[in-house]
Write an enzyme that holds these catalytic residues in place. Sequence first.
Site, PDB file in Angstrom:
ATOM      1  N   ARG A  75       0.834  -1.099  -0.044  1.00 54.50           N
ATOM      2  CA  ARG A  75       0.093   0.006   0.168  1.00 54.50           C
ATOM      3  C   ARG A  75       0.669   1.341  -0.180  1.00 54.50           C
ATOM      4  NH1 ARG A  75      -3.581   1.933   3.341  1.00 54.50           N
ATOM      5  NH2 ARG A  75      -4.590   2.992   1.629  1.00 54.50           N
ATOM      6  N   ARG A 111      -3.539  10.587   6.470  1.00 57.66           N
ATOM      7  CA  ARG A 111      -1.906  10.921   6.191  1.00 57.66           C
ATOM      8  C   ARG A 111      -1.718  12.283   5.401  1.00 57.66           C
ATOM      9  NH1 ARG A 111      -3.015   5.767   5.463  1.00 57.66           N
ATOM     10  NH2 ARG A 111      -2.276   4.239   6.950  1.00 57.66           N
ATOM     11  N   LYS A 141       9.130   6.945  15.742  1.00 58.71           N
ATOM     12  CA  LYS A 141       9.659   6.038  14.808  1.00 58.71           C
ATOM     13  C   LYS A 141       9.908   6.543  13.465  1.00 58.71           C
ATOM     14  CE  LYS A 141       8.609   2.683  11.775  1.00 58.71           C
ATOM     15  NZ  LYS A 141       7.543   2.559  10.740  1.00 58.71           N
ATOM     16  N   PRO A 197      15.072   3.260  14.473  1.00 55.68           N
ATOM     17  CA  PRO A 197      13.611   3.219  14.508  1.00 55.68           C
ATOM     18  C   PRO A 197      13.120   1.786  14.964  1.00 55.68           C
ATOM     19  CG  PRO A 197      14.531   3.648  12.109  1.00 55.68           C
ATOM     20  CD  PRO A 197      15.743   3.189  13.111  1.00 55.68           C
ATOM     21  N   ASP A 255       9.567   0.135  15.816  1.00 52.82           N
ATOM     22  CA  ASP A 255       8.119  -0.098  15.807  1.00 52.82           C
ATOM     23  C   ASP A 255       7.645  -1.313  16.596  1.00 52.82           C
ATOM     24  OD1 ASP A 255       8.905  -2.314  14.186  1.00 52.82           O
ATOM     25  OD2 ASP A 255       8.398  -1.813  12.362  1.00 52.82           O
TER      26      ASP A 255
END
Length: 274
Positions: A126, A171, A213, A230, A232
């Site tokens: 995506r 977003r 992040k 980073p 997550d």
Amino acid sequence: MDGHNIIRVTGVEDISLSDTLCCGQSFRWREVDGGFRGTAFGKTVTVCKDGEDLLIKGTSREDFDSIWKSYFDLDTDYVAIRRDLSEKHPVLSEAAKFAPGIHILRQEPFEALVSFIISQNNNIKRIEGIVDRLCENFGEKLPEGSYAFPTPEKLATLSEDDLSPLRAGFRNRYILDAARKVASGEISLEECRTLPFSEAKAKLMTIVGVGSKVADCVLLYGLHRTEAFPMDVWMKRAMSTLFPGVDPCDFGEYAGVAQQYIFHYSRMHPELFE
């Protein structure tokens, strides 16, 4: 040079194109026959390996020297980095051996910023689709038929409705805030290369929708701040399971390289988390 628009870089056995280009650092590369095709800094090339050589097709010596040599981080001694990281923890040594060919790409900072804003709560397929639509709708069309990443100045003039073809949802607001802050000079991404790390990260986090992040991803993949790590949900799980009691700071100045080794190793070994 191996042909009028092919650059052959010899002795680059330590880069794996698949591990580097498909590990979630960049979203503009697609696998093609025997290699990968992608666009960066307004140029489109196809890259592949030929034994220990790296072939970059569709470029010039000048563009190789000014863009691709740096983009693929070919001057960095990853053998030395792996050796250093491997001494820090036995599991990290194992992870580094599993995917030794990962390089940290040196991407265009604004592209990295917007791409990782788009990456939030999203999967790679995506993200790639949204980034493609962003470039096709608002980026400059290139001679090869591909599209450059849009400039902050271009995006700053748009509205959320203008971005509706992207299908990026919530977003959109974040993308526009990032573009406006960069285009106006309120945030200088180049300044974030050299600011103390915590200051650079705090500055990026003044952009709506940019948390810890995403800021770390921009610092690592867009500004080559290799101390960034980073985190997550997946990485938090990997750290707590494989590195209990270890802080990412313990990995030192190349913590970001360690992160890539750990992320890839963990993804490929789901049995470790059963």
